[in-house]
Design an enzyme around this catalytic site. Structure first.
Site, PDB file in Angstrom:
ATOM      1  N   GLU A  19       0.825  -1.198   0.000  1.00  0.00           N
ATOM      2  CA  GLU A  19       0.000   0.000   0.000  1.00  0.00           C
ATOM      3  C   GLU A  19       0.865   1.257   0.000  1.00  0.00           C
ATOM      4  O   GLU A  19       1.920   1.295   0.645  1.00  0.00           O
ATOM      5  CB  GLU A  19      -0.908   0.000   1.243  1.00  0.00           C
ATOM      6  CG  GLU A  19      -1.708  -1.289   1.405  1.00  0.00           C
ATOM      7  CD  GLU A  19      -2.388  -1.413   2.765  1.00  0.00           C
ATOM      8  OE1 GLU A  19      -2.631  -0.368   3.411  1.00  0.00           O
ATOM      9  OE2 GLU A  19      -2.683  -2.553   3.173  1.00  0.00           O
ATOM     10  N   GLU A  63      -9.974   5.478   2.921  1.00  0.00           N
ATOM     11  CA  GLU A  63     -10.268   4.691   4.109  1.00  0.00           C
ATOM     12  C   GLU A  63     -10.254   5.610   5.323  1.00  0.00           C
ATOM     13  O   GLU A  63      -9.412   6.513   5.412  1.00  0.00           O
ATOM     14  CB  GLU A  63      -9.232   3.574   4.283  1.00  0.00           C
ATOM     15  CG  GLU A  63      -9.391   2.726   5.533  1.00  0.00           C
ATOM     16  CD  GLU A  63      -8.269   1.702   5.706  1.00  0.00           C
ATOM     17  OE1 GLU A  63      -8.234   1.073   6.779  1.00  0.00           O
ATOM     18  OE2 GLU A  63      -7.434   1.559   4.788  1.00  0.00           O
TER      19      GLU A  63
END
Length: 415
Positions: free
Chosen positions: A219, A330
């Protein structure tokens, strides 16, 4: 009176009187001992905490050749490349740091990381050759953490097919296939985060696994995370896991995995400016791609700024390829007071508000097995709290495959 003339009664009265005198003293001594014991135990716990913190800091922070103090309070240590945290991993003993390979060709316009000045460089100082800059972890960082043992880790199970993510909420677009990398330009915002142990981020996920114990992700993106970094600035970050965020993985360089090669960029450093609502937009291109020669996964900021790589030996489920790539935002929702958090995602505005108002990913591309960057096939969308955050997909000539995403969190529609 005759009652007191009995020897037995007389002795009983004296015994009661003796007990009456002694009990307060005994009680005082007992309380005194308890107080001494409590003080001793507290001092012992404090000393153990100090030792735990000292040992953890020694494990994380490596010896510095040079130290640079950033205007925002960060301390940047210039660490010899071969002494960086990655080489504490037993599988990397004797590993030779690799030269960056040629990047996949991207014909689209890219935001350039070199145009974004990191604050620690403003003094004109830099790290000497043969070293890499690492943001120092401080005692204050550990004291803010929920747990020293889990410091620097995400603790949740992410599933793109589920709404149960332990307070983590997503608004993402994702694609399936045999995928060898991805790239996108993400505009940077400074979203409001309600409480320190919540965060807001925008990132690319490289994913493989079955969402069981073998879930593996790489990520990269930007995030605002007050408890972790100690401020509300958007910061560049990376993450990885090979077991669905259980025992492996960490942010940035806090554990042994990512091998940094760049001497010019600090992972975890603040981005000194951000996009403004209805004003100038700042975007950074993030790229993660697999080197076909050795299987390592490289990270690149902007055009040509190769930061380093995740060695293939540490991510065995990505040995061949990824089976998903995700783009999106997120947040963490702690539901303080029983209400949904007011932590914003992206700009804090919904995607339908569009350019200069909503956050975006533009020129989203995936890398195929011929090392060609191609537009996305029709992506799937996942939104776990559509009244709080959302994402929309569009395709255009100027921006190729792109997403607008984000939202305000708590509102009349998001109680």
């Amino acid at each position: 009176m005759e009652i007191f003339s009995s020897p037995i009664i007389f002795l009983l009265i004296h015994f009661i009187f003796f007990v009456y005198l002694i009990c307060p003293i005994y009680s005082l001594n007992t309380n005194g001992h308890q107080l001494v014991n409590q003080t001793f135990l507290q001092e012992k716990k404090i000393q153990q905490l100090k030792e735990t913190i000292a040992n953890r800091l020694k494990q994380i922070n490596k010896p510095a050749v040079k130290t640079i103090h950033s205007p925002d309070g960060d301390i940047i240590d210039c660490v010899r490349s071969y002494e960086q945290p990655a080489f504490d991993h037993p599988l990397l003993k004797g590993h030779k740091i690799l030269d960056p390979p040629e990047s996949p060709i991207n014909k689209y316009e890219k935001g350039n990381m070199s145009d974004i000045v990191q604050l620690w460089t403003l003094s004109g100082e830099s790290c000497p050759e043969g070293t890499i800059p690492i943001r120092r972890t401080t005692e204050q960082d550990l004291l803010r953490a929920e747990s020293i043992d889990t410091f620097g880790r995400k603790l949740h199970n992410f599933r793109s097919d589920s709404n149960a993510n332990n307070g983590h909420e997503h608004a993402i677009g994702f694609v399936y296939g045999k995928l060898y990398g991805a790239t996108a330009s993400i505009n940077v915002w400074s979203p409001q985060v309600e409480i320190p142990d919540e965060f807001s981020l925008a990132q690319i996920w490289i994913v493989n696994g079955s969402y069981g114990e073998d879930l593996t992700t790489l990520e990269a993106g930007w995030q605002v995370y007050p408890r972790f970094y100690g401020d509300n600035s958007p910061r560049l970050f990376i993450y990885w896991t090979t077991d669905s965020y259980k025992q492996t993985g960490c942010y940035n360089l806090l554990c042994s995995a990512f091998v940094q090669t760049s001497s010019k960029h600090v992972i975890g450093a603040a981005i000194p400016s951000a996009s403004t609502f209805n004003g100038p937009q700042l975007s950074i291109t993030f790229s993660i791609w697999k080197d076909p020669n050795n299987g390592n996964w490289w990270l690149e900021f902007g055009a040509g700024n190769k930061i380093g790589y995740w060695p293939s030996s540490l991510v065995p489920h990505l040995k061949d390829y990824a089976n998903e790539v995700h783009f999106g935002g997120e947040i963490v929702n702690r539901k303080r007071g029983g209400y949904h958090t007011s932590t914003q995602m992206g700009s804090g505005h919904f995607p339908e508000e569009g350019f200069r108002k909503a956050a975006y990913f533009r020129n989203c591309l995936i890398l195929d097995d011929n090392r060609r960057l191609t537009s996305l096939p029709e992506p799937k969308l996942l939104v776990q709290s559509p009244n709080c955050y959302s994402i929309e997909y569009e395709l255009s000539k100027a921006w190729g495959s792109h997403f607008y995403f984000g939202g305000p969190g708590r509102s009349n529609k998001c109680p």
